[in-house]
Design a protein around this motif. Structure first.
Motif, PDB file in Angstrom:
ATOM      1  N   THR A  82      39.891  37.400 -49.409  1.00  0.00           N
ATOM      2  CA  THR A  82      39.722  36.881 -50.760  1.00  0.00           C
ATOM      3  C   THR A  82      40.937  36.060 -51.198  1.00  0.00           C
ATOM      4  OG1 THR A  82      38.345  38.774 -51.340  1.00  0.00           O
ATOM      5  CG2 THR A  82      39.266  37.515 -53.166  1.00  0.00           C
ATOM      6  N   GLU A  83      42.114  36.437 -50.691  1.00  0.00           N
ATOM      7  CA  GLU A  83      43.345  35.739 -51.063  1.00  0.00           C
ATOM      8  C   GLU A  83      43.429  34.338 -50.462  1.00  0.00           C
ATOM      9  OE1 GLU A  83      46.327  38.289 -49.532  1.00  0.00           O
ATOM     10  OE2 GLU A  83      46.007  39.874 -51.018  1.00  0.00           O
ATOM     11  N   SER A  84      42.692  34.082 -49.384  1.00  0.00           N
ATOM     12  CA  SER A  84      42.806  32.785 -48.718  1.00  0.00           C
ATOM     13  C   SER A  84      42.168  31.695 -49.572  1.00  0.00           C
ATOM     14  CB  SER A  84      42.148  32.826 -47.338  1.00  0.00           C
ATOM     15  OG  SER A  84      40.760  33.027 -47.449  1.00  0.00           O
ATOM     16  N   SER A  85      42.727  30.507 -49.488  1.00  0.00           N
ATOM     17  CA  SER A  85      42.300  29.396 -50.357  1.00  0.00           C
ATOM     18  C   SER A  85      40.838  29.030 -50.142  1.00  0.00           C
ATOM     19  CB  SER A  85      43.192  28.175 -50.124  1.00  0.00           C
ATOM     20  OG  SER A  85      43.141  27.778 -48.763  1.00  0.00           O
TER      21      SER A  85
ATOM     22  N   SER B 148      38.383  30.937 -49.580  1.00  0.00           N
ATOM     23  CA  SER B 148      37.437  32.015 -49.907  1.00  0.00           C
ATOM     24  C   SER B 148      37.317  32.280 -51.398  1.00  0.00           C
ATOM     25  CB  SER B 148      37.870  33.312 -49.216  1.00  0.00           C
ATOM     26  OG  SER B 148      37.984  33.143 -47.831  1.00  0.00           O
ATOM     27  N   ARG B 149      38.129  31.649 -52.197  1.00  0.00           N
ATOM     28  CA  ARG B 149      38.220  32.040 -53.607  1.00  0.00           C
ATOM     29  C   ARG B 149      36.930  31.809 -54.385  1.00  0.00           C
ATOM     30  NH1 ARG B 149      44.231  29.557 -53.917  1.00  0.00           N
ATOM     31  NH2 ARG B 149      45.288  31.330 -52.929  1.00  0.00           N
ATOM     32  N   ASP B 150      36.134  30.851 -53.978  1.00  0.00           N
ATOM     33  CA  ASP B 150      34.890  30.582 -54.693  1.00  0.00           C
ATOM     34  C   ASP B 150      33.674  31.198 -54.008  1.00  0.00           C
ATOM     35  OD1 ASP B 150      36.269  29.061 -56.601  1.00  0.00           O
ATOM     36  OD2 ASP B 150      36.141  27.251 -55.369  1.00  0.00           O
TER      37      ASP B 150
END
Length: 198
Positions: free
Chosen positions: A142-145, A147-149
Motif C-alpha cells: 500500500t505504501e508503494s507509489s 498502489s495508492r489508488d
C-alpha cells in the motif's frame, strides 16, 4: 556502555534458544510432537523446566520461533523492489527470505516442514503467522507509489495468493523430498498463477 551489554545478552539468549530448539526438534523427530512434554524437552536439554520456560512458553513456540523474523524480512524485501515492478514479480521476490531460510540447510528445512505438516497444532500456529505476514505485506504494498489508488481488496488478494503459492511450494518440496531446489519450486508455483499485470 549499556548498549553493547544488551546486544551481547541478546546474542547469548538467541544462541541458547537455538540450541534448545535443536535438541527439541531432534526429540520431536524421534518421538512425536504430541508425545513429548515440556518436562521431556527440559530433561533432554539438561535444564530445569522453569529454565526452559524462560526461553519458550510452549512446545509450538519451540518449533516455530525461527519463522518469526520472516514477516519483517519479507516486508523489507518487498519495500526494496523497484517502484515500476509489477506486483506479482515483486511478491515473488518478497518471499525470498523464506526460501533462503528453509533451503540454507535443506535437510533441516525439510525436517522442520515435515514436523509442521504432520502436526495440526503447528499447522494452525503457522497459519496464524502467515496471517501476520499477509498484513505486513499488504501494508508495505500500500505504501508503494503505484498502489495508492488501488482497491484494498486487490492488494489483499494478490498478497494472499502469493503466500498461498509459497505454502503450496513448501508442501510440494516436502513431497518430493527436496529433490528440486526450493527456489525453482516456488517459481513454478508463482508461474501457475500469473495475474494480469497492474
Amino acid at each position: 556502555m549499556d548498549v553493547p551489554r544488551m546486544k551481547t545478552r541478546d546474542i547469548g539468549r538467541s544462541a541458547i534458544r537455538e540450541e534448545l530448539a535443536r535438541v527439541a526438534l531432534g526429540l520431536f523427530s524421534r518421538e512425536s510432537f504430541e508425545a513429548v512434554t515440556l518436562d521431556d524437552l527440559a530433561a533432554s536439554a539438561g535444564v530445569s523446566r522453569s529454565t526452559f520456560l524462560r526461553y519458550f512458553g510452549s512446545k509450538e513456540e519451540v518449533v516455530l520461533f525461527t519463522f518469526d523474523p520472516l514477516g519483517d524480512q519479507m516486508a523489507d524485501a518487498l519495500r526494496a523492489r523497484p517502484a515500476d515492478e509489477d506486483h506479482w514479480t515483486a511478491l515473488r521476490r518478497a518471499v525470498e527470505p523464506a526460501v533462503a531460510f528453509l533451503s540454507r540447510e535443506p535437510a533441516e528445512g525439510l525436517a522442520l516442514l515435515r514436523l509442521v505438516q504432520r502436526t495440526p497444532a503447528l499447522c494452525a500456529r503457522l497459519h496464524e503467522k502467515q496471517t501476520g505476514w499477509r498484513l505486513r505485506l499488504v501494508e508495505t504494498l500500500t505504501e508503494s507509489s503505484g498502489s495508492r489508488d488501488m482497491p484494498p481488496l486487490v492488494l489483499h488478494a494478490r498478497v494472499a495468493a502469493a503466500l498461498e503459492c509459497l505454502m503450496a511450494a513448501l508442501e510440494h518440496w516436502v513431497a518430493i523430498e527436496g529433490r528440486q531446489g526450493l527456489g525453482s519450486v516456488v517459481d513454478e508455483a508463482f508461474d501457475a498463477l500469473v495475474p494480469t499485470k497492474r
